[in-house]
Design an enzyme around this catalytic site. Structure first.
Site, PDB file in Angstrom:
ATOM      1  CG  ASP A 244      -1.746  -1.162   1.472  1.00 17.39           C
ATOM      2  OD1 ASP A 244      -1.341  -2.267   1.069  1.00 17.39           O
ATOM      3  OD2 ASP A 244      -2.833  -1.013   2.051  1.00 17.39           O
TER       4      ASP A 244
ATOM      5  CG  HIS B 209      -3.253   3.835   1.925  1.00 23.70           C
ATOM      6  ND1 HIS B 209      -4.573   3.907   1.519  1.00 23.70           N
ATOM      7  CD2 HIS B 209      -3.104   2.615   2.487  1.00 23.70           C
ATOM      8  CE1 HIS B 209      -5.187   2.787   1.826  1.00 23.70           C
ATOM      9  NE2 HIS B 209      -4.313   1.968   2.403  1.00 23.70           N
TER      10      HIS B 209
ATOM     11  CG  ASP C 170      -5.560  -0.330  -0.253  1.00 20.84           C
ATOM     12  OD1 ASP C 170      -6.437  -0.636  -1.093  1.00 20.84           O
ATOM     13  OD2 ASP C 170      -5.701  -0.503   0.965  1.00 20.84           O
TER      14      ASP C 170
ATOM     15  CG  ASP D  80      -9.320   6.287  -0.472  1.00 18.74           C
ATOM     16  OD1 ASP D  80      -9.671   7.395  -0.918  1.00 18.74           O
ATOM     17  OD2 ASP D  80      -9.994   5.248  -0.612  1.00 18.74           O
ATOM     18  NE  ARG D  81      -7.371   4.912   6.388  1.00 22.01           N
ATOM     19  CZ  ARG D  81      -8.084   5.297   7.440  1.00 22.01           C
ATOM     20  NH1 ARG D  81      -7.813   6.429   8.038  1.00 22.01           N
ATOM     21  NH2 ARG D  81      -9.068   4.553   7.885  1.00 22.01           N
TER      22      ARG D  81
ATOM     23  CG  ASN E 133      -9.311  -2.513   0.990  1.00 22.39           C
ATOM     24  OD1 ASN E 133      -8.093  -2.611   0.879  1.00 22.39           O
ATOM     25  ND2 ASN E 133      -9.881  -1.879   2.011  1.00 22.39           N
ATOM     26  CG  HIS E 134      -8.659   2.108   0.502  1.00 20.99           C
ATOM     27  ND1 HIS E 134      -9.334   3.186   1.043  1.00 20.99           N
ATOM     28  CD2 HIS E 134      -8.408   1.281   1.535  1.00 20.99           C
ATOM     29  CE1 HIS E 134      -9.464   3.021   2.353  1.00 20.99           C
ATOM     30  NE2 HIS E 134      -8.909   1.866   2.674  1.00 20.99           N
TER      31      HIS E 134
ATOM     32  CG  HIS F 123      -4.910  -5.063  -1.422  1.00 19.80           C
ATOM     33  ND1 HIS F 123      -3.891  -4.162  -1.250  1.00 19.80           N
ATOM     34  CD2 HIS F 123      -5.841  -4.758  -0.488  1.00 19.80           C
ATOM     35  CE1 HIS F 123      -4.202  -3.338  -0.260  1.00 19.80           C
ATOM     36  NE2 HIS F 123      -5.381  -3.678   0.220  1.00 19.80           N
TER      37      HIS F 123
ATOM     38  NE  ARG G 119      -8.353  -5.792   6.926  1.00 25.44           N
ATOM     39  CZ  ARG G 119      -7.486  -4.790   6.800  1.00 25.44           C
ATOM     40  NH1 ARG G 119      -7.917  -3.560   6.641  1.00 25.44           N
ATOM     41  NH2 ARG G 119      -6.186  -5.014   6.815  1.00 25.44           N
TER      42      ARG G 119
ATOM     43  CG  HIS H 228      -5.768  -5.626   3.285  1.00 27.48           C
ATOM     44  ND1 HIS H 228      -6.547  -4.523   2.981  1.00 27.48           N
ATOM     45  CD2 HIS H 228      -6.622  -6.519   3.859  1.00 27.48           C
ATOM     46  CE1 HIS H 228      -7.800  -4.767   3.343  1.00 27.48           C
ATOM     47  NE2 HIS H 228      -7.868  -5.951   3.886  1.00 27.48           N
TER      48      HIS H 228
END
Length: 485
Positions: A229, A231, A258, A261-262, A290-291, A339, A387, A414
């Protein structure tokens, strides 16, 4: 029956341990805080505060399923404990379950009618639910949806004479263009929309042609790098390239989902990865995380960032192109890279993954969901996901999957890891995470893995975070989620 004195000492010891847990939490040591809250709960399981505090620590680790369970226990113990409903509502929000969150915030308001913070969150949640209902009302059935990409002709977009940034001459994305673009991004200058459209549309053409599981061949004497990731941490991505070289046919990479995001430089990250893909498709491989989905991007910042830096049209375009990203890669017929992780049933073959129809938003169950969301666990067998989506799987599950498919190793991402990586399941599974000091608060290292053919032994390189301009993580995220961070 225990004596009153013993009970009292348990209660006071639990309170001491809770204080230690609170200190660990304040120091961003959330796993340690969870362990300590657990000890306090074992000594005194009837204290709703312990459950609510542990719920908050789980939420900080993005373990929203566990956060909801703990908060539910808190309100079961004390139905008038507003913080329990508050914590559960926040976890539901983080999962995009706005309607469930709304019920909890309404309950907080009933218990604490004069709490201005509760009123504010309730209003935000009501707005989100109204927006969701409106979007559902005007949405077009999938079968009737037209491709937004097909409505865009980047060649008709004029570039103003005063634009001084990177330019693509003709149709070919070159290394010189990418280097100039990276330099502009480093100095917080945005790429012209014409070239951004060109990059994303050309990437779409490349990704559409790929299978859901991509086979990668690394010739003897050559190497290959897998990153986890990122991110939206653009400056840390640049640091990976400083440490390990830019992507090229001689220095190929796989970024394992990923990308966005964030972190608040997600547009820069995704345009960089896509530009390298256009420049040389075999220099960089991209896997869906997943993002890379509408529901996550709406909540965790990418959608807001795209609207701010590019336009509304790009929000739709990225959502479409993310659906074309492959779900899995196999390197030299031996290393399986996804992922998230493995599956709720045994017997899944690589041919089953190749057969997944991936051109959609991720479903809430099934192989595609599990690939994107699942996590390893230390115990054998399978368990519920912390999660709240996907599952947890043990070393026995990993070993059976590898044996069934004649593979040697699972590489996945992840999950934040303190050292940037973790080797589990007797060396058969490696987690790699490439966003150091995740969200500017976790204090973790980042890592990437280099494989050299023919042995393909993993060589793990770790690195620390580098400075970035003063734009906070989640700067573009939904109002209501920013309130909880």
């Amino acid at each position: 029956m225990p004596s009153m004195a013993a009970e009292k000492s348990d209660v006071s010891l639990a309170e001491e341990i809770k204080q230690q847990a609170n200190e660990a939490f304040k120091a961003n040591k959330f796993s340690q805080a969870i362990d300590l809250y657990t000890k306090a709960i074992e000594l005194n399981g009837e204290n709703a505060v312990y459950w609510a505090n542990r719920s908050f620590a789980h939420a900080k680790l993005e373990e929203y399923g566990s956060a909801i369970q703990d908060a539910s226990k808190a309100v079961e113990i004390d139905p008038k404990y507003s913080k329990g409903y508050y914590r559960r509502g926040a976890a539901y929000l983080a999962m995009g379950k706005f309607k469930e969150a709304l019920k909890d915030f309404q309950q907080v308001k009933r218990i604490s009618p004069n709490d201005p913070d509760a009123s504010k969150k309730l209003k935000e949640c009501e707005k989100a639910v109204m927006k969701l209902k409106f979007e559902e009302a005007i949405s077009v059935p999938t079968s009737e949806r037209r491709s937004v990409a097909e409505s865009i002709d980047f060649r008709t977009i004029d570039v103003e004479p005063q634009y001084a940034g990177a330019r693509v001459e003709g149709d070919v994305i070159t290394l010189d263009f990418v280097k100039k673009m990276l330099d502009d991004f480093k100095n917080q200058k945005m790429l012209h929309k014409r070239y951004a459209f060109q990059i994303v549309l050309q990437t779409r053409e490349i990704l559409m042609a790929l299978p859901s599981l991509v086979d990668i061949n690394v010739p003897d004497g050559k190497h290959f790098t897998v990153c986890g990731d990122v991110h939206g941490q653009f400056y840390d991505l640049l640091n990976i390239f400083e440490l390990n070289g830019l992507p090229s046919e001689e220095n190929p990479y796989l970024f394992n989902g990923d990308f966005v995001d964030r972190g608040s430089f997600s547009v820069e990250v995704i345009l960089t990865l896509f530009a390298f893909k256009c420049m040389s498709p075999s220099a960089i491989h991209l896997s869906r995380g997943n993002h890379e989905s509408k529901s996550m991007n709406k909540i965790y910042g990418f959608e807001g960032e795209v609207r701010s830096k590019l336009s509304d049209k790009f929000v739709e375009l990225f959502a479409e192109v993310f659906c074309y990203l492959p779900l899995a890669h196999v390197i030299n017929e031996k290393i399986f890279v996804v992922h998230g992780g493995l599956f709720s049933t045994d017997g899944v073959k690589l041919s089953d993954i190749r057969a997944i129809d991936r051109f959609c938003e991720p479903p809430e169950e099934g192989l595609m969901c599990e690939i994107l969301w699942s996590d390893p666990q230390p115990n054998p067998g399978r368990g519920p996901s912390k999660r709240g989506v996907g599952l947890s799987f043990g070393g026995d599950v990993t070993k059976r999957f590898l044996k069934d498919n004649n593979l040697d190793l699972v590489v996945r991402s992840h999950e934040v890891k303190d050292e940037g990586y973790e080797i589990e399941h007797d060396g058969k599974l490696i987690t790699v995470f490439s966003a150091p000091n995740y969200c500017d608060q976790m204090g973790n290292k980042g890592a990437f893995i280099r494989f050299e053919a023919p042995t393909m032994e993993p060589k793990i390189v770790t690195f620390s975070a580098v400075p970035h301009p003063d734009v906070k993580p989640m700067a573009y995220a939904s109002n209501f989620l920013r309130m909880f961070n």
